[in-house]
Design a protein around this motif. Sequence first.
Motif, PDB file in Angstrom:
ATOM      1  N   ALA A 191       0.808  -1.219   0.000  1.00 51.89           N
ATOM      2  CA  ALA A 191       0.000   0.000   0.000  1.00 51.89           C
ATOM      3  C   ALA A 191       0.840   1.268   0.000  1.00 51.89           C
ATOM      4  O   ALA A 191       0.295   2.367  -0.129  1.00 51.89           O
ATOM      5  CB  ALA A 191      -0.918   0.000   1.219  1.00 51.89           C
ATOM      6  N   LYS A 192       2.158   1.129   0.140  1.00 56.80           N
ATOM      7  CA  LYS A 192       3.032   2.289   0.255  1.00 56.80           C
ATOM      8  C   LYS A 192       4.050   2.336  -0.875  1.00 56.80           C
ATOM      9  O   LYS A 192       4.271   1.361  -1.581  1.00 56.80           O
ATOM     10  CB  LYS A 192       3.776   2.242   1.598  1.00 56.80           C
ATOM     11  N   ARG A 193       4.679   3.483  -0.998  1.00 59.56           N
ATOM     12  CA  ARG A 193       5.807   3.656  -1.914  1.00 59.56           C
ATOM     13  C   ARG A 193       6.996   4.179  -1.110  1.00 59.56           C
ATOM     14  O   ARG A 193       6.850   5.110  -0.319  1.00 59.56           O
ATOM     15  CB  ARG A 193       5.461   4.642  -3.028  1.00 59.56           C
ATOM     16  N   ILE A 194       8.151   3.586  -1.302  1.00 61.52           N
ATOM     17  CA  ILE A 194       9.359   4.045  -0.611  1.00 61.52           C
ATOM     18  C   ILE A 194       9.898   5.284  -1.323  1.00 61.52           C
ATOM     19  O   ILE A 194      10.096   5.280  -2.536  1.00 61.52           O
ATOM     20  CB  ILE A 194      10.422   2.935  -0.569  1.00 61.52           C
ATOM     21  N   GLU A 218       7.167   4.999  13.160  1.00 63.89           N
ATOM     22  CA  GLU A 218       6.359   6.152  13.554  1.00 63.89           C
ATOM     23  C   GLU A 218       5.846   6.816  12.290  1.00 63.89           C
ATOM     24  O   GLU A 218       6.626   7.333  11.491  1.00 63.89           O
ATOM     25  CB  GLU A 218       7.182   7.142  14.386  1.00 63.89           C
ATOM     26  N   GLY A 219       4.532   6.774  12.106  1.00 57.50           N
ATOM     27  CA  GLY A 219       3.955   7.315  10.891  1.00 57.50           C
ATOM     28  C   GLY A 219       4.465   6.553   9.678  1.00 57.50           C
ATOM     29  O   GLY A 219       4.409   5.323   9.633  1.00 57.50           O
ATOM     30  N   ASP A 220       4.986   7.280   8.711  1.00 56.73           N
ATOM     31  CA  ASP A 220       5.496   6.669   7.482  1.00 56.73           C
ATOM     32  C   ASP A 220       7.014   6.532   7.485  1.00 56.73           C
ATOM     33  O   ASP A 220       7.649   6.495   6.424  1.00 56.73           O
ATOM     34  CB  ASP A 220       5.054   7.492   6.262  1.00 56.73           C
ATOM     35  N   VAL A 221       7.608   6.465   8.670  1.00 59.49           N
ATOM     36  CA  VAL A 221       9.052   6.302   8.796  1.00 59.49           C
ATOM     37  C   VAL A 221       9.342   5.055   9.635  1.00 59.49           C
ATOM     38  O   VAL A 221       8.828   4.911  10.749  1.00 59.49           O
ATOM     39  CB  VAL A 221       9.717   7.537   9.447  1.00 59.49           C
ATOM     40  N   GLN A 239      11.728   5.713   4.452  1.00 61.11           N
ATOM     41  CA  GLN A 239      10.599   6.642   4.453  1.00 61.11           C
ATOM     42  C   GLN A 239       9.615   6.240   3.360  1.00 61.11           C
ATOM     43  O   GLN A 239      10.003   5.894   2.242  1.00 61.11           O
ATOM     44  CB  GLN A 239      11.089   8.077   4.227  1.00 61.11           C
ATOM     45  N   PHE A 240       8.338   6.271   3.715  1.00 60.11           N
ATOM     46  CA  PHE A 240       7.265   5.853   2.815  1.00 60.11           C
ATOM     47  C   PHE A 240       6.320   7.025   2.528  1.00 60.11           C
ATOM     48  O   PHE A 240       6.375   8.059   3.208  1.00 60.11           O
ATOM     49  CB  PHE A 240       6.450   4.726   3.452  1.00 60.11           C
ATOM     50  N   THR A 241       5.460   6.836   1.549  1.00 59.95           N
ATOM     51  CA  THR A 241       4.398   7.792   1.272  1.00 59.95           C
ATOM     52  C   THR A 241       3.129   7.036   1.027  1.00 59.95           C
ATOM     53  O   THR A 241       3.150   5.847   0.642  1.00 59.95           O
ATOM     54  CB  THR A 241       4.734   8.688   0.050  1.00 59.95           C
ATOM     55  N   ASP A 242       1.984   7.701   1.225  1.00 63.26           N
ATOM     56  CA  ASP A 242       0.675   7.080   0.990  1.00 63.26           C
ATOM     57  C   ASP A 242       0.315   7.032  -0.493  1.00 63.26           C
ATOM     58  O   ASP A 242      -0.717   6.482  -0.853  1.00 63.26           O
ATOM     59  CB  ASP A 242      -0.416   7.835   1.739  1.00 63.26           C
TER      60      ASP A 242
END
Length: 246
Positions: A191-194, A218-221, A239-242
């Motif tokens: 579901a995420k992108r690095i 924590e969150g997207d990290v 680190q990820f993003t939605d």
Amino acid sequence: MEDVYTREIVVRYTDIDRYGRLAVTEVPNITQDMLTEYFGTLGADNGTMKVKCNAAWVITKMKISFGNLPLWMGRITASAYTIKKDGIRMVIELKATGEDGSMAFVVDVECCAIDLSARRIRRINTTCLQENVVLYDGDPSYDKLPGDFLDADLVEELAVNWYDIDFTRHTNNTRYIGYLLQSMDPAYLSAKRITALDVNFIKESHEGEKLAVYRQTEGDVACFQIRKEGAEILRARVQFTDEDAE
């Protein structure tokens, strides 16, 4: 440009992820290949170093920013050049752009030379690297990564396999990326992108050794630590993003 190594890379079927894009895990592989070829233009690839001065380059730090990764059969143009050099360290920047000119990825790699017998860092001027290497503008700094992990943060235990070992007789740096990601929930990764990856390679590991992977999210990290027999050998941050990976 002097002391810049550039080549075109075609994304092969074995390089892509489930979405048909260049897999983020392939970028460290491309980086290692480009780094080796770049040092070859300076007369100091690892094959030459081993024969001439019993030394080899090892990666001590790596930071990657991911951009518009190309699709299968897409082409990128990658260039490698030095942005820092002191007595024992070099920082090589690798920049890759797609056919439309957009940034595919940028990698900054800190390297040291080690003596293959003593397994200790060598001063660069004792290797066969050419004396004068042109330096280009860049940011050779690296963030300090967290290292305070608890026993409760343990998420994976594994053993180094024989196929994880590289030319310098230790675990290939690229294998650690897989160790980190395999400790995460596949549904989360799908579901995420690095967007960024930072790794500090602190100590070596070898075939058959047992490793423990620790993670704090924590969150997207997601921050990681790998230990061998209780001693820290690696720190990393992903680190990820939605943004939808498809």
